[in-house]
Design an enzyme around this catalytic site. Structure first.
Site, PDB file in Angstrom:
ATOM      1  CE  LYS A 273      14.224 -24.097   1.519  1.00  0.00           C
ATOM      2  NZ  LYS A 273      14.093 -24.793   0.238  1.00  0.00           N
ATOM      3  NE  ARG A 347      17.667 -20.572  -8.950  1.00  0.00           N
ATOM      4  CZ  ARG A 347      16.945 -21.570  -9.433  1.00  0.00           C
ATOM      5  NH1 ARG A 347      16.389 -21.464 -10.630  1.00  0.00           N
ATOM      6  NH2 ARG A 347      16.751 -22.669  -8.727  1.00  0.00           N
TER       7      ARG A 347
HETATM    8  N1  BES Z   1      18.744 -24.324  -0.527  1.00  0.00           N
HETATM    9  C1  BES Z   1      17.759 -24.823  -1.415  1.00  0.00           C
HETATM   10  C2  BES Z   1      18.186 -26.121  -2.106  1.00  0.00           C
HETATM   11  C3  BES Z   1      18.317 -27.358  -1.255  1.00  0.00           C
HETATM   12  C4  BES Z   1      17.354 -28.318  -1.258  1.00  0.00           C
HETATM   13  C5  BES Z   1      19.473 -27.604  -0.514  1.00  0.00           C
HETATM   14  C6  BES Z   1      17.491 -29.470  -0.517  1.00  0.00           C
HETATM   15  C7  BES Z   1      19.615 -28.741   0.231  1.00  0.00           C
HETATM   16  C8  BES Z   1      18.623 -29.691   0.224  1.00  0.00           C
HETATM   17  C9  BES Z   1      17.484 -23.794  -2.507  1.00  0.00           C
HETATM   18  O1  BES Z   1      17.610 -22.480  -2.134  1.00  0.00           O
HETATM   19  C10 BES Z   1      16.063 -23.984  -2.920  1.00  0.00           C
HETATM   20  O2  BES Z   1      15.212 -23.745  -2.116  1.00  0.00           O
HETATM   21  N2  BES Z   1      15.856 -24.397  -4.166  1.00  0.00           N
HETATM   22  C11 BES Z   1      14.544 -24.618  -4.666  1.00  0.00           C
HETATM   23  C12 BES Z   1      14.450 -23.985  -6.035  1.00  0.00           C
HETATM   24  C13 BES Z   1      13.067 -23.988  -6.615  1.00  0.00           C
HETATM   25  C14 BES Z   1      12.186 -23.043  -5.836  1.00  0.00           C
HETATM   26  C15 BES Z   1      13.154 -23.573  -8.054  1.00  0.00           C
HETATM   27  C16 BES Z   1      14.309 -26.116  -4.757  1.00  0.00           C
HETATM   28  O3  BES Z   1      15.235 -26.839  -5.141  1.00  0.00           O
HETATM   29  O4  BES Z   1      13.224 -26.549  -4.400  1.00  0.00           O
HETATM   30 MN    MN Z   2      15.834 -21.732  -1.280  1.00  0.00          MN
END
Ligand code: BES
Ligand code: MN
Ligand code: ZN
Length: 494
Positions: A273, A347
């Site tokens: 990230k 997931r």
């Molecule tokens: N934990 C994150 C989702 C999240 C985003 C929680 C913002 C709280 C605030 C999750 O694991 C994630 O990183 N999801 C990605 C998925 C994508 C790579 C398909 C996302 O939502 O960007």
């Molecule tokens: Mn994630």
């Protein structure tokens, strides 16, 4: 928390909190009768100057001059129009009033139940929840500038007849919500998967729940390749918690299975990230915390059915052994997954968790997860996404959530979206690209539910408040704890 009935003048506290409706004249009746006189006509004066209006969350403080009253101060909290009042608003204004009274360092404070057109049992419980929620302290690591120490001793006053049971239930649910908020507030260096397990065990101990934890070897022998895959990039080993509520005399079915995402820190893995905002990813276990703390409430309140909580927990880190884009994982249920983005880790661990809840005998599934950023785009920070099948089961969860003060809204699981997670080499991909990101994530989870009634709550937008609201300060919200707990009392509707 105490419960007391009217008359108000005799309630032995420092401060009385009273909801004030926009349509209250100078001298409302019912449980609010006599307050204007007790303040020497100050309310009539303030109404005249519009200093007091009853606008939602408005706080108005004035001395009580009538010496036959035990309390010395009156705190009015705006409650809006009496015709729009509800249990949900009662909870919210109780939080707002509780925060105001806490800030003023009152020792003992009473909240007067005014149900207006709402159900006064529901309002009594909601008030107890709200006052308890106002006790939560986000600044637990401050050594200077320390916030108010002890919260006031609360008394809930009123109700048509004795409402002490509703108040006790609300107190307990508020406390369990706060426990979940404390867990979500902990930084990743404190709350590792193993520490999450230790604290969860402490939270469920003494309640009659059974608590079991699987280590990395047991996780491996069960074939949970997705959970193990996510854990590979971390120096901390994964765990899987199983919490069981098995009350004597409970029917063999239904068995409620609650599954919570327990990522103690989500750096994204190799698909790392951006630095900006990454600190927020310490709360990526808020769904898991909600399950742990709801299980505590379920046991304490003696839910009449069997409930199983399953919480897979790991970090998502980019270590030398980390999962790589293109890697293929084999899930415990047998399906293979091509990992496109290692940041779509929730997931993966939930898929194995859902499968395990099923193998342990769950007949109805609910999972809670901070799963997708896309749900924040769709619903903002107010409402959690609700997905599920069949519609009857989704509707049950939706109704319960509404009443518990967790806003949810349904999104579709149409099969056509499944094309987005088709893999050339394996059974499916772990991401479906940007469009409908929350829906393709939910469709991925659905593959692991074995056709059981299942609901998925995406709480990525609601687990953490970015801005303070009168009814919810900045920080962890405790989302879904009360919904999951109350759900265990509704099995007649399933
Ligand atoms: N934990 C994150 C989702 C999240 C985003 C929680 C913002 C709280 C605030 C999750 O694991 C994630 O990183 N999801 C990605 C998925 C994508 C790579 C398909 C996302 O939502 O960007
Ligand atoms: Mn994630
Ligand atoms: Zn995550």
């Amino acid at each position: 928390m105490f419960y007391s009935q009217l008359p108000l003048a005799g309630v032995d506290v420092d401060v009385v909190m009273l909801p004030w409706f926009e349509d209250d004249g100078g001298s409302p009746g019912g449980s609010a009768a006599g307050v204007d006189a007790a303040t020497g006509g100050e309310l009539t004066r303030a109404l005249g100057t519009k200093e007091l209006s009853g606008r939602l969350y408005e706080i108005f403080v004035t001395p009580i001059t009538d010496s036959s009253w035990k309390a010395r101060r009156l705190v009015l909290v705006g409650a809006g129009k009496s015709a729009d009042f509800s249990g949900d608003l009662a909870r919210k204004i109780a939080v707002a009033a509780g925060l105001a009274v806490k800030q003023r360092r009152a020792g003992r404070a009473a909240f007067v139940v005014r149900a207006a057109s709402a159900d006064d049992v529901e309002v009594s419980q909601a008030v107890a929840e709200g006052l308890t929620l106002s006790e939560f302290n986000v600044a637990s690591y401050k050594t200077s500038d320390v916030p108010p120490g002890k919260p006031p001793a609360w008394t809930v006053v009123g109700g048509k007849t004795d409402r002490s049971a509703a108040v006790a239930r609300g107190r307990l649910l508020g406390e369990c919500s706060n426990l979940a908020r404390e867990l979500a507030n902990e930084p990743g260096n404190t709350l590792t998967p193993r520490e999450f397990v230790r604290r969860s065990e402490a939270i469920v101990s003494g309640t009659g729940l059974s608590f079991e934890v699987l280590d990395e070897k047991q996780i491996e022998s069960l074939g949970m390749g997705m959970l193990l895959g996510v854990a590979r990039g971390s120096a901390e080993p994964p765990r899987l918690m199983v919490i069981r509520h098995d009350p004597p005399g409970a029917p063999a079915s239904p068995v409620l299975g609650l599954v919570g995402k327990g990522i103690t820190f989500d750096a994204g893995g190799i698909s790392i990230k951006p630095a900006e905002g990454m600190e927020r990813m310490k709360d990526d276990m808020a769904g898991g915390a909600a399950v742990v703390c709801a299980m505590r409430a379920i046991a304490a309140l003696k839910a009449p059915i069997k409930v199983i909580g399953v919480i897979p927990t790991t970090e998502n880190m980019p270590g030398g052994k980390a999962l790589k884009p293109g890697d293929i994982l084999k899930s415990a249920e047998g399906k293979t997954v091509e990992v496109i983005n290692t940041d779509a880790e929730g997931r993966l661990i939930l898929g194995d968790g859902l499968w395990y809840a099923r193998t342990l005998g769950a007949t109805h599934l609910v999972d809670v997860a901070t799963l997708t950023g896309a749900i924040v785009t769709a619903l903002g920070k107010i409402t959690s996404g609700l997905f599920g099948t069949p519609d009857t089961w989704a509707d049950v969860v939706r109704r319960v959530a509404n009443r518990a003060g967790d806003r949810v809204w349904p999104l579709p699981l149409f099969d056509e979206y499944k094309d987005q997670i088709k893999s050339d080499i394996a059974d499916m991909l772990n991401t479906g690209g940007r469009p409908a990101g929350s829906i393709t994530a939910a469709l991925f989870l659905k593959e692991f539910t074995g056709g059981l009634p299942w609901v998925h709550l995406d709480v990525a937008g609601t687990a953490w408040a970015e801005e303070s609201k009168p009814y919810l300060p900045k920080g962890p919200s405790g989302v879904a704890v009360r919904t999951l707990a109350e759900l265990a009392f509704t099995s007649k509707e399933w």
